[in-house]
Design an enzyme around this catalytic site. Sequence first.
Site, PDB file in Angstrom:
ATOM      1  N   GLY A   1      14.882  34.185   1.345  1.00 16.89           N
ATOM      2  CA  GLY A   1      15.349  32.888   0.858  1.00 16.89           C
ATOM      3  C   GLY A   1      15.288  32.732  -0.649  1.00 16.89           C
TER       4      GLY A   1
ATOM      5  N   ASN B   1      17.790  33.212  -2.693  1.00 18.93           N
ATOM      6  CA  ASN B   1      19.018  32.475  -3.048  1.00 18.93           C
ATOM      7  C   ASN B   1      18.915  31.020  -2.629  1.00 18.93           C
ATOM      8  OD1 ASN B   1      21.328  34.249  -4.220  1.00 18.93           O
ATOM      9  ND2 ASN B   1      20.328  35.540  -2.684  1.00 18.93           N
TER      10      ASN B   1
ATOM     11  N   LYS C   1      26.512  32.613  21.590  1.00 20.25           N
ATOM     12  CA  LYS C   1      26.705  32.173  20.202  1.00 20.25           C
ATOM     13  C   LYS C   1      27.321  30.773  20.143  1.00 20.25           C
ATOM     14  CE  LYS C   1      28.046  35.310  17.307  1.00 20.25           C
ATOM     15  NZ  LYS C   1      27.859  35.880  15.967  1.00 20.25           N
TER      16      LYS C   1
ATOM     17  N   MET D   1      22.030  36.813   8.363  1.00 17.36           N
ATOM     18  CA  MET D   1      22.471  38.124   8.838  1.00 17.36           C
ATOM     19  C   MET D   1      23.033  38.037  10.256  1.00 17.36           C
ATOM     20  SD  MET D   1      21.979  39.561   6.053  1.00 17.36           S
ATOM     21  CE  MET D   1      21.962  41.342   6.069  1.00 17.36           C
ATOM     22  N   ARG D   2      24.065  37.233  10.388  1.00 19.91           N
ATOM     23  CA  ARG D   2      24.659  37.004  11.704  1.00 19.91           C
ATOM     24  C   ARG D   2      26.144  36.715  11.495  1.00 19.91           C
ATOM     25  NH1 ARG D   2      22.361  36.398  16.390  1.00 19.91           N
ATOM     26  NH2 ARG D   2      20.340  36.744  15.470  1.00 19.91           N
TER      27      ARG D   2
ATOM     28  N   ILE E   1      29.494  34.906  11.873  1.00 24.44           N
ATOM     29  CA  ILE E   1      29.842  33.524  12.210  1.00 24.44           C
ATOM     30  C   ILE E   1      30.899  33.542  13.318  1.00 24.44           C
ATOM     31  CG2 ILE E   1      30.818  31.371  11.296  1.00 24.44           C
ATOM     32  CD1 ILE E   1      28.076  32.085  10.097  1.00 24.44           C
TER      33      ILE E   1
ATOM     34  N   ASN F   1      29.989  32.695   1.306  1.00 22.88           N
ATOM     35  CA  ASN F   1      28.944  33.697   1.532  1.00 22.88           C
ATOM     36  C   ASN F   1      28.734  34.483   0.246  1.00 22.88           C
ATOM     37  OD1 ASN F   1      27.124  35.412   2.965  1.00 22.88           O
ATOM     38  ND2 ASN F   1      28.760  36.921   3.238  1.00 22.88           N
TER      39      ASN F   1
ATOM     40  N   HIS G   1      27.522  38.303  -1.041  1.00 22.59           N
ATOM     41  CA  HIS G   1      27.393  39.650  -0.475  1.00 22.59           C
ATOM     42  C   HIS G   1      27.032  40.631  -1.591  1.00 22.59           C
ATOM     43  CE1 HIS G   1      28.108  42.864   2.391  1.00 22.59           C
ATOM     44  NE2 HIS G   1      28.751  43.491   1.427  1.00 22.59           N
TER      45      HIS G   1
HETATM   46  C1  GAR Z   1      20.979  38.701  -0.567  1.00 22.45           C
HETATM   47  O1  GAR Z   1      20.806  39.766  -1.460  1.00 22.45           O
HETATM   48  C2  GAR Z   1      22.395  38.679  -0.023  1.00 22.45           C
HETATM   49  O2  GAR Z   1      23.318  39.211  -0.905  1.00 22.45           O
HETATM   50  C3  GAR Z   1      22.268  39.538   1.206  1.00 22.45           C
HETATM   51  O3  GAR Z   1      21.020  39.188   1.746  1.00 22.45           O
HETATM   52  C4  GAR Z   1      20.120  38.918   0.679  1.00 22.45           C
HETATM   53  C5  GAR Z   1      19.291  37.714   1.015  1.00 22.45           C
HETATM   54  O4  GAR Z   1      18.277  37.554   0.084  1.00 22.45           O
HETATM   55  N1  GAR Z   1      23.335  39.267   2.121  1.00 22.45           N
HETATM   56  C6  GAR Z   1      23.942  40.195   2.838  1.00 22.45           C
HETATM   57  O5  GAR Z   1      23.614  41.370   2.830  1.00 22.45           O
HETATM   58  C7  GAR Z   1      25.110  39.688   3.676  1.00 22.45           C
HETATM   59  N2  GAR Z   1      25.814  40.760   4.254  1.00 22.45           N
HETATM   60  P1  GAR Z   1      17.473  36.195  -0.035  1.00 22.45           P
HETATM   61  O6  GAR Z   1      17.030  35.806   1.385  1.00 22.45           O
HETATM   62  O7  GAR Z   1      16.302  36.514  -0.896  1.00 22.45           O
HETATM   63  O8  GAR Z   1      18.365  35.172  -0.648  1.00 22.45           O
END
Ligand code: GAR
Length: 186
Positions: free
Chosen positions: A12, A14, A65, A90-91, A93, A107, A109
């Site tokens: 979390g 972000n 889902k 990580m799911r 949609i 999103n 990525h």
């Molecule tokens: C982030 O780096 C994001 O880019 C990635 O998960 C991480 C979550 O970090 N997302 C993916 O890989 C989506 N395919 P966080 O929980 O510290 O924000």
Amino acid sequence: MKKLAVFASGEGTNFEAIARACTDGVLAAEVVLLVCDKPGAPVVEKAVRLGIDTFVFSPRDYADKAAFETEIVRALDARKVDLVCLAGYMRIIGDTLLGAYAGRMVNIHPSLLPAFRGAHAVEQAVAYGVKVYGITVHWVSPELDGGKIIAQRAFEYDGNDPAEVHRLGQQIEHVLYVETIAKLIQ
Ligand code: GAR
């Protein structure tokens, strides 16, 4: 004041960057809900500490889902959410959520899409031996990591340590995601 919901499954960082940008007045918005599919994930504790409502669930408690996404849509609608920000959710949609929030769901990525889609983008990029990495913010569409690109930022790294790429990438993510959300809600 726009209302944001953030979806996350793990640390979390972000989520926290977005929430803090709201409380600091950098974003003219409020995070009204954290949605998390992993009870006990560190992001849940962060939301509680920041006083943000949570909808935390275990997918295995639902028939499918569509069943848990129906609950999520209800929680979003009840709070009149303007924009859904996926941040390490990580799911994939499903149709239920996309049907209700397409065009209002973004999103982040950890690759320069369309390269390296999916769950292990950084590891794939390191294994491939790329020298320019990056971050993408895109609209969520039915195709995994395939929606229209909104913003990208690249960085160079000439090494083979995925943890270092994650660290460098996350520094960029926290800034790029807040900047992009700011533009979208204007
Ligand atoms: C982030 O780096 C994001 O880019 C990635 O998960 C991480 C979550 O970090 N997302 C993916 O890989 C989506 N395919 P966080 O929980 O510290 O924000």
